[in-house]
Design a protein around this motif. Structure first.
Motif, PDB file in Angstrom:
ATOM      1  N   LEU A  19       0.855  -1.186   0.000  1.00 19.88           N
ATOM      2  CA  LEU A  19       0.000   0.000   0.000  1.00 19.88           C
ATOM      3  C   LEU A  19       0.889   1.232   0.000  1.00 19.88           C
ATOM      4  N   PHE A  20       0.514   2.219  -0.813  1.00 20.01           N
ATOM      5  CA  PHE A  20       1.332   3.413  -0.962  1.00 20.01           C
ATOM      6  C   PHE A  20       0.640   4.660  -0.416  1.00 20.01           C
ATOM      7  N   ASP A  21      -0.664   4.774  -0.645  1.00 22.52           N
ATOM      8  CA  ASP A  21      -1.362   5.999  -0.233  1.00 22.52           C
ATOM      9  C   ASP A  21      -2.864   5.728  -0.264  1.00 22.52           C
ATOM     10  N   VAL A  22      -3.363   5.068   0.787  1.00 16.81           N
ATOM     11  CA  VAL A  22      -4.772   4.698   0.834  1.00 16.81           C
ATOM     12  C   VAL A  22      -5.532   5.627   1.774  1.00 16.81           C
ATOM     13  N   ASP A  23      -6.590   6.225   1.247  1.00 14.38           N
ATOM     14  CA  ASP A  23      -7.497   7.056   2.031  1.00 14.38           C
ATOM     15  C   ASP A  23      -8.900   6.485   1.893  1.00 14.38           C
ATOM     16  N   LEU A  24      -9.575   6.321   3.015  1.00 14.94           N
ATOM     17  CA  LEU A  24     -10.995   5.968   2.965  1.00 14.94           C
ATOM     18  C   LEU A  24     -11.619   6.286   4.311  1.00 14.94           C
ATOM     19  N   SER A  25     -12.933   6.446   4.298  1.00 15.93           N
ATOM     20  CA  SER A  25     -13.651   6.698   5.550  1.00 15.93           C
ATOM     21  C   SER A  25     -15.052   6.140   5.428  1.00 15.93           C
ATOM     22  N   ILE A  26     -15.621   5.819   6.590  1.00 17.12           N
ATOM     23  CA  ILE A  26     -16.986   5.299   6.636  1.00 17.12           C
ATOM     24  C   ILE A  26     -17.637   5.771   7.920  1.00 17.12           C
ATOM     25  N   ASP A  27     -18.871   6.216   7.798  1.00 17.75           N
ATOM     26  CA  ASP A  27     -19.623   6.724   8.944  1.00 17.75           C
ATOM     27  C   ASP A  27     -20.518   5.638   9.528  1.00 17.75           C
ATOM     28  N   GLU A  28     -21.017   5.893  10.724  1.00 15.87           N
ATOM     29  CA  GLU A  28     -21.982   4.983  11.349  1.00 15.87           C
ATOM     30  C   GLU A  28     -23.171   4.765  10.398  1.00 15.87           C
ATOM     31  N   GLY A  29     -23.594   3.516  10.268  1.00 15.73           N
ATOM     32  CA  GLY A  29     -24.770   3.210   9.465  1.00 15.73           C
ATOM     33  C   GLY A  29     -24.575   3.271   7.967  1.00 15.73           C
ATOM     34  N   GLN A  30     -23.337   3.491   7.522  1.00 19.88           N
ATOM     35  CA  GLN A  30     -23.058   3.662   6.100  1.00 19.88           C
ATOM     36  C   GLN A  30     -22.503   2.368   5.506  1.00 19.88           C
ATOM     37  N   VAL A  31     -22.738   2.154   4.219  1.00 17.06           N
ATOM     38  CA  VAL A  31     -22.142   1.032   3.502  1.00 17.06           C
ATOM     39  C   VAL A  31     -21.123   1.571   2.508  1.00 17.06           C
ATOM     40  N   LEU A  32     -19.885   1.129   2.654  1.00 17.11           N
ATOM     41  CA  LEU A  32     -18.787   1.548   1.782  1.00 17.11           C
ATOM     42  C   LEU A  32     -18.336   0.363   0.938  1.00 17.11           C
ATOM     43  N   ALA A  33     -18.267   0.544  -0.367  1.00 16.67           N
ATOM     44  CA  ALA A  33     -17.738  -0.469  -1.273  1.00 16.67           C
ATOM     45  C   ALA A  33     -16.286  -0.138  -1.592  1.00 16.67           C
ATOM     46  N   GLY A 201     -18.175   4.739  -2.272  1.00 16.97           N
ATOM     47  CA  GLY A 201     -17.201   3.794  -2.803  1.00 16.97           C
ATOM     48  C   GLY A 201     -15.820   4.411  -2.844  1.00 16.97           C
ATOM     49  N   VAL A 202     -14.824   3.533  -2.863  1.00 17.75           N
ATOM     50  CA  VAL A 202     -13.442   3.953  -3.070  1.00 17.75           C
ATOM     51  C   VAL A 202     -12.803   2.916  -3.980  1.00 17.75           C
ATOM     52  N   ILE A 203     -12.022   3.382  -4.935  1.00 22.21           N
ATOM     53  CA  ILE A 203     -11.327   2.496  -5.862  1.00 22.21           C
ATOM     54  C   ILE A 203      -9.841   2.532  -5.550  1.00 22.21           C
ATOM     55  N   LEU A 204      -9.249   1.344  -5.448  1.00 22.33           N
ATOM     56  CA  LEU A 204      -7.817   1.214  -5.231  1.00 22.33           C
ATOM     57  C   LEU A 204      -7.144   0.748  -6.515  1.00 22.33           C
ATOM     58  N   GLU A 205      -6.017   1.345  -6.816  1.00 20.04           N
ATOM     59  CA  GLU A 205      -5.198   0.906  -7.945  1.00 20.04           C
ATOM     60  C   GLU A 205      -3.735   0.942  -7.506  1.00 20.04           C
ATOM     61  N   LYS A 206      -3.088  -0.201  -7.584  1.00 23.47           N
ATOM     62  CA  LYS A 206      -1.676  -0.334  -7.212  1.00 23.47           C
ATOM     63  C   LYS A 206      -1.398   0.266  -5.842  1.00 23.47           C
ATOM     64  N   GLY A 207      -2.299  -0.052  -4.875  1.00 20.03           N
ATOM     65  CA  GLY A 207      -2.076   0.361  -3.497  1.00 20.03           C
ATOM     66  C   GLY A 207      -2.369   1.808  -3.202  1.00 20.03           C
ATOM     67  N   ARG A 208      -3.093   2.462  -4.093  1.00 23.97           N
ATOM     68  CA  ARG A 208      -3.441   3.873  -3.886  1.00 23.97           C
ATOM     69  C   ARG A 208      -4.948   4.081  -4.084  1.00 23.97           C
ATOM     70  N   SER A 209      -5.512   4.998  -3.339  1.00 21.54           N
ATOM     71  CA  SER A 209      -6.894   5.422  -3.588  1.00 21.54           C
ATOM     72  C   SER A 209      -6.884   6.361  -4.783  1.00 21.54           C
ATOM     73  N   VAL A 210      -7.613   5.971  -5.834  1.00 19.77           N
ATOM     74  CA  VAL A 210      -7.602   6.786  -7.052  1.00 19.77           C
ATOM     75  C   VAL A 210      -8.962   7.423  -7.339  1.00 19.77           C
ATOM     76  N   TRP A 211      -9.994   6.969  -6.642  1.00 17.31           N
ATOM     77  CA  TRP A 211     -11.317   7.591  -6.771  1.00 17.31           C
ATOM     78  C   TRP A 211     -12.105   7.300  -5.519  1.00 17.31           C
ATOM     79  N   SER A 212     -12.903   8.290  -5.072  1.00 18.21           N
ATOM     80  CA  SER A 212     -13.840   8.065  -3.972  1.00 18.21           C
ATOM     81  C   SER A 212     -15.010   9.018  -4.135  1.00 18.21           C
ATOM     82  N   GLY A 213     -16.158   8.592  -3.628  1.00 19.73           N
ATOM     83  CA  GLY A 213     -17.339   9.434  -3.731  1.00 19.73           C
ATOM     84  C   GLY A 213     -18.604   8.636  -3.527  1.00 19.73           C
ATOM     85  N   ALA A 214     -19.734   9.260  -3.796  1.00 22.67           N
ATOM     86  CA  ALA A 214     -21.008   8.560  -3.714  1.00 22.67           C
ATOM     87  C   ALA A 214     -21.024   7.443  -4.750  1.00 22.67           C
ATOM     88  N   PHE A 215     -21.525   6.275  -4.354  1.00 20.63           N
ATOM     89  CA  PHE A 215     -21.508   5.146  -5.281  1.00 20.63           C
ATOM     90  C   PHE A 215     -22.309   5.464  -6.536  1.00 20.63           C
TER      91      PHE A 215
END
Length: 229
Positions: A19-33, A201-215
């Motif tokens: 992993l090189f640079d992974v960012d993600l977050s999830i709130d209570e009651g939320q579903v994250l893909a 959702g968050v998309i990982l590519e080669k150990g990095r977060s490259v996209w995140s947002g509403a699914f």
């Protein structure tokens, strides 16, 4: 602060950086893909969250607590419930023994699991090795729920299952979303089914977060670029 927050996380297997640079977050009651092609860091990220692998850089906070130097068992007690890839049911234990092995007090007890998965009650006294693959997956989900987690993590929970069982598992995930305040992190390849439950959702590519947002903001262009074969 979100229930779970990873910021600029890096991690290694020995001298090999995964992993090189992974960012993600999830709130209570939320579903994250968490999405990405094979080998892009999804399961490694789960290992970091559950403290099976230490992050060498960045930070991991859960329920406001920095998980640096927190061992796996203590992270679980904070409210992390993992349904691991490959199920990993305890082979020498019965269905009931698997379920109570790591149970903690709360709303999710054997009675609640039996209502969610009636087949587990029917097979209560059978060894887990006697179950079908789909039934073992139900058992793995039930075992995680019996820890009464604040965050349920499902790592490829429908992979390799028959279509009818996949449909049942997705129905359970939807029910958990709609009837509880538990946060859920899902790794799965099926965008169609994910679209019925995922908030973000968050998309990982080669150990990095490259996209995140509403699914719902995932476009064909984004999925073709990062998820297409």
């Amino acid at each position: 602060m979100s229930l779970l927050e990873l910021s600029h996380v890096s991690a290694f297997y020995g001298s090999s950086q995964a992993l090189f640079d992974v960012d993600l977050s999830i709130d209570e009651g939320q579903v994250l893909a968490v999405l990405g092609r094979n080998g892009m860091g999804k399961s490694t990220t789960v290992k970091v969250i559950c403290r099976m692998l230490a992050n060498r850089g960045g930070s991991v906070f859960f329920a406001g607590q920095d998980l640096a130097n927190v061992p796996t068992h203590r992270a679980a007690r904070l409210g992390l419930g993992l349904v691991p890839e490959g199920r990993r049911c305890f082979p020498n234990l019965t269905v009931y023994e698997n379920l109570i092995a790591s149970a903690r007090p709360g709303a999710w007890d054997f009675s609640a699991i039996a209502k969610l998965f009636p087949r587990l009650e029917e097979r209560r006294d059978q060894l887990s090795t006697s179950l079908s693959g789909g039934e073992q997956q139900m058992l793995a989900i039930g075992r995680a729920l019996m820890t009464n987690p604040r965050l349920l993590i499902l790592d490829e929970a429908t992979e390799g299952l028959a279509p009818v069982v996949r449909t049942e598992i997705w129905a359970v995930i939807s029910r958990l979303k709609n009837e509880t305040d538990m946060a859920i992190l899902v790794i799965d390849k099926s965008l169609k089914e994910l679209g019925t439950v995922a908030d973000t959702g968050v998309i990982l590519e080669k150990g990095r977060s490259v996209w995140s947002g509403a699914f719902s903001d995932l476009t064909p262009q984004i999925t073709d670029r990062y998820l297409g074969v």
